[in-house]
Design a protein around this motif. Structure first.
Motif, PDB file in Angstrom:
ATOM      1  N   PRO A 194      35.926  46.229  38.194  1.00  0.00           N
ATOM      2  CA  PRO A 194      36.057  44.767  38.193  1.00  0.00           C
ATOM      3  C   PRO A 194      37.169  44.332  39.145  1.00  0.00           C
ATOM      4  CG  PRO A 194      36.035  45.620  35.948  1.00  0.00           C
ATOM      5  CD  PRO A 194      36.168  46.796  36.860  1.00  0.00           C
ATOM      6  N   ASP A 195      36.919  43.250  39.891  1.00  0.00           N
ATOM      7  CA  ASP A 195      37.948  42.712  40.768  1.00  0.00           C
ATOM      8  C   ASP A 195      38.968  41.937  39.951  1.00  0.00           C
ATOM      9  OD1 ASP A 195      36.831  43.087  43.747  1.00  0.00           O
ATOM     10  OD2 ASP A 195      35.204  42.826  42.312  1.00  0.00           O
ATOM     11  N   ASP A 196      38.468  41.163  38.980  1.00  0.00           N
ATOM     12  CA  ASP A 196      39.402  40.481  38.069  1.00  0.00           C
ATOM     13  C   ASP A 196      39.103  40.953  36.661  1.00  0.00           C
ATOM     14  OD1 ASP A 196      38.929  38.944  40.345  1.00  0.00           O
ATOM     15  OD2 ASP A 196      38.064  37.274  39.183  1.00  0.00           O
ATOM     16  N   VAL A 197      40.164  41.082  35.875  1.00  0.00           N
ATOM     17  CA  VAL A 197      39.998  41.251  34.437  1.00  0.00           C
ATOM     18  C   VAL A 197      40.738  40.093  33.792  1.00  0.00           C
ATOM     19  CG1 VAL A 197      40.577  42.651  32.421  1.00  0.00           C
ATOM     20  CG2 VAL A 197      39.781  43.756  34.526  1.00  0.00           C
ATOM     21  N   ARG A 198      39.994  39.256  33.064  1.00  0.00           N
ATOM     22  CA  ARG A 198      40.631  38.094  32.428  1.00  0.00           C
ATOM     23  C   ARG A 198      40.582  38.270  30.920  1.00  0.00           C
ATOM     24  NH1 ARG A 198      38.225  33.171  36.155  1.00  0.00           N
ATOM     25  NH2 ARG A 198      38.031  34.411  38.043  1.00  0.00           N
ATOM     26  N   PHE A 199      41.759  38.233  30.313  1.00  0.00           N
ATOM     27  CA  PHE A 199      41.810  38.372  28.860  1.00  0.00           C
ATOM     28  C   PHE A 199      41.548  37.023  28.215  1.00  0.00           C
ATOM     29  CE2 PHE A 199      44.598  41.791  30.443  1.00  0.00           C
ATOM     30  CZ  PHE A 199      43.893  42.873  29.917  1.00  0.00           C
TER      31      PHE A 199
END
Ligand code: ATP
Ligand code: MG
Length: 653
Positions: free
Chosen positions: A601-606
């Motif tokens: 993943p390029d971004d991981v958003r919690f």
């Protein structure tokens, strides 16, 4: 559908090698006892479908026989042509007038804790009376009747009452807001609506009648509202329009012969979950639907006379129609029904119900299973669950690690799991293990049900080699398929029957392995295109969920100048875990290691929660919009919790 334009197949990287054979003791007693037996029956079902389905249909009662089992092809196929039957008769009378008269048909527990048991004889009387109530209101065969209720026996009685007189029911999930009701009621031109004062949910009350009142301000065709008194909380009754269920039942006659319905007469209409867009009102008919709900329930849930069968789905969804009401009741089963939330008063309510009522077959959704894992194993371990013998799941692909948890913690490594793949449109289970016959693999729906011919194909309809991903289609028509979208045959043909000529297109991606097992990879609309590689969402999400700190994950593509699309992962953590930059990097590397650098993943958003439909499905299209534009403008009528979206928007800023 942009993703369909390209002919390239889906790339697949998930390799799951665990296999679980059906326990010998289970297989010995099962309806279908071995893979060989399944294969022989399957072969007959596709080589001689007329013979196969005629034999199945003969296990039900028909008022008049059909002249032809199958007529026409593809979207124009008709089943059991000329045959006359009634679903309410097959669900109720057949048992009430026979050996199952005193058997419990519906075993109900209210959220506050009260228990009711209705035998088949009780159900027979209630359904007939209610059918007479409907007739008394001038409702007749072919009229549409909306039903907006909580999970109580009267909801099942309402469906069966409609079916008895040939009125077409349109159940609207009791969690929808007023505008969703008016849209659906107007789309179908309903003449009446059945509701209740309030229903209990998470200790509070849902004011169903008040919501109906609000909805009806915009519905001119509705002449009557029938109100079942569940809680006794005060409601406004509109003179001349609204009547109380209990008073009408007392006044109604005790006997109501079942209408002779044609096999192709509509039974109900039902709107899809709205995961991918505006819900479609699918029309299901009588004969083929009766036979296939009956047969799938019998074989997939391996129903036996002494089972206490519990499908936790709300009757507001197709799963509740086919596998709370029509399938199990045609089999004469004892059906468990529970009114409220799984975490009320505490997180172990389901397991308490299983132990208290000795539930033997338990059928739920991956979203529920992921919630249970998030709440922690201690809630499960307070209960024995010794009565369970079979588990099932439906609604979304189940991540292999969630499957393993279900197998271990709920099934105690003793119960087979049936991962059932199907849709509102298909009416019944299409791909699923048969619990005494099919070895299972975590995350695979395994093999097709009898008569079902799935194939994985390219955009132009060419078969894709085993091991590669593609579009899942069904090559042959089947008895329980939806016949049309209500009032919009063109949309029906365009959505399902025109992408791959001659075949039904599911909208889902899948691959088949060397054993002929199907692995659902997520929706084709959700495919992420990274540097020309087309990735299904299921595999990346499963890799994330396999990380011990992750509870749930949803992946979407967002535009990227270099790669075409970049992968944005939205992740919720297990109870007690905290988001951190370190964990973000760890998760990115974890995915790269599990399934390859391409899927990193390029971004991981919690996030605390993912946006879901009210039936619990992750709405990736909203996340994709958010990740792409920073805002959401698409259809959100089926979104469960607007707070989740508001929070995600805030995080964007
Ligand atoms: P809409 O069609 O309005 O977008 P929806 O597809 O969620 O909504 P349903 O008919 O309730 O409406 O769901 C069917 C879909 O659910 C399937 O097409 C598939 O994507 C998913 N699904 C259901 N069961 C399974 C399963 N066992 N494995 C994988 N996917 C599943
Ligand atoms: Mg769908």
């Amino acid at each position: 559908m942009a993703t369909l334009e390209e002919s390239k197949n889906l790339d697949s990287s998930l390799r799951e090698n665990r296999v679980f054979a059906p326990p010998a003791e289970f297989a010995a007693k099962a309806h279908i006892k071995s893979l060989e037996q399944y294969e022989a029956m399957y072969r007959r079902s596709v080589e001689d479908p007329e013979g196969f389905w005629a034999d199945a249909a003969k296990e039900l009662e028909w008022f008049a026989p059909w002249t032809k089992v199958i007529d026409g092809q593809a979207q124009h196929t008709k089943w059991f042509v000329g045959g006359k039957l009634n679903l309410s008769h097959n669900c109720v009378d057949r048992h009430a007038l026979g050996a199952r008269k005193d058997k419990v048909a519906i075993l109900w527990e209210g959220e506050p804790g009260e228990v009711r048991r209705l035998t088949y004889a009780d159900l027979h009387e209630e359904v007939q009376r209610f059918a007479n109530v409907l007739k008394g209101l001038g409702i007749k065969r072919g009229d549409r009747v909306a039903i907006y209720m909580g999970m109580c026996p009267e909801l099942a009685i309402a469906l069966l009452g409609c079916a008895r007189i040939g009125a077409i029911h349109s159940v609207i999930f009791g969690g929808f807001a007023a505008h969703a009701i008016s849209d659906r009621v107007n789309d179908a031109g309903c003449v009446a609506i059945i509701t209740q004062d309030t229903s209990y949910r998470r200790g509070g009350e849902v004011k169903l009648k008040a919501i109906v009142d609000q909805a009806l301000e915009k519905c001119s065709m509705v002449k009557n509202v029938v109100v079942y008194k569940r809680s006794g909380s005060p409601v406004e009754m509109k003179e001349g329009r609204d009547i109380w269920w209990d008073q009408a039942m007392l006044a109604a006659g005790k006997e109501c012969p079942a209408e002779w319905m044609d096999a192709e007469d509509p039974l109900y209409l039902l709107y899809t979950s709205g995961t991918t867009g505006k819900p479609k009102g699918l029309v299901h008919t009588t004969g083929g639907y009766a036979v296939q709900t009956y047969l799938t329930s019998k074989y997939v849930f391996d129903l036996r006379e002494d089972d206490i069968y519990w499908c936790t789905a709300d009757i507001g969804w197709v799963t509740g129609h086919s596998y709370v009401v029509y399938g199990p009741l045609q089999n004469g089963a004892t059906v468990m029904m529970y009114e409220g939330a799984p975490n009320w008063p505490e997180n172990d309510r389901f397991w308490k119900i299983v132990d208290d009522h000795k539930v033997t077959v338990f059928y739920t959704a991956p979203t529920a299973i992921r919630a249970f894992t998030k709440w922690g194993d201690e809630w499960v371990r307070k209960h024995s669950l010794a009565s369970l013998r079979l588990l099932g799941t439906v609604g979304e692909p189940i991540n292999p690690e969630s499957w393993m948890w279900y197998h271990r913690e709920i099934g105690k490594e003793r119960c087979p799991i049936v991962d059932t793949y199907w849709q509102t449109e298909t009416g019944t289970i299409m791909i699923s293990p048969l619990p005494g016959a099919t070895p299972t693999k975590p995350g695979s729906a395994t093999r097709p049900f009898f008569g079902i011919v799935p194939e994985v194909v390219t955009r132009s309809g060419e078969p894709v080699p085993d091991g590669q991903g593609g579009l899942l289609v069904f090559r042959k028509a089947w008895p329980s398929m939806a016949r049309t979208v209500y009032g919009d045959q063109e949309r029906y043909e365009k959505t399902y029957w025109s992408d791959i000529p001659g075949s039904y297109f599911t909208g889902d991606g899948a691959r088949r392995d060397a054993d002929g097992y199907y692995w659902l990879m997520g929706r084709v609309d959700d495919v992420i295109n990274v540097s020309g590689h087309r990735l299904g969402t299921m595999e990346i999400e499963s890799a994330l969920v396999a990380h011990p700190k992750v509870a749930e994950a949803a992946c979407v593509g967002r535009p990227d100048d270099m790669k075409g699309q970049a992968i944005a992962a939205f992740v919720t953590l297990e109870g007690g875990q905290e988001p951190s930059e370190e964990l973000r990097q760890e998760l990115r590397q974890w995915v790269a290691k599990e399934i390859g650098a391409l899927a990193r993943p390029d971004d991981v958003r919690f996030t605390d929660a993912l946006p879901k439909t009210r039936s619990g499905k992750i709405m990736r299209r909203l996340l994709r919009e958010l990740a792409t534009t920073g805002d959401v403008k698409g259809d959100t009528t089926t979104l469960e919790d607007f707070g989740v979206l508001a929070k995600l928007r805030e995080n964007e800023e």
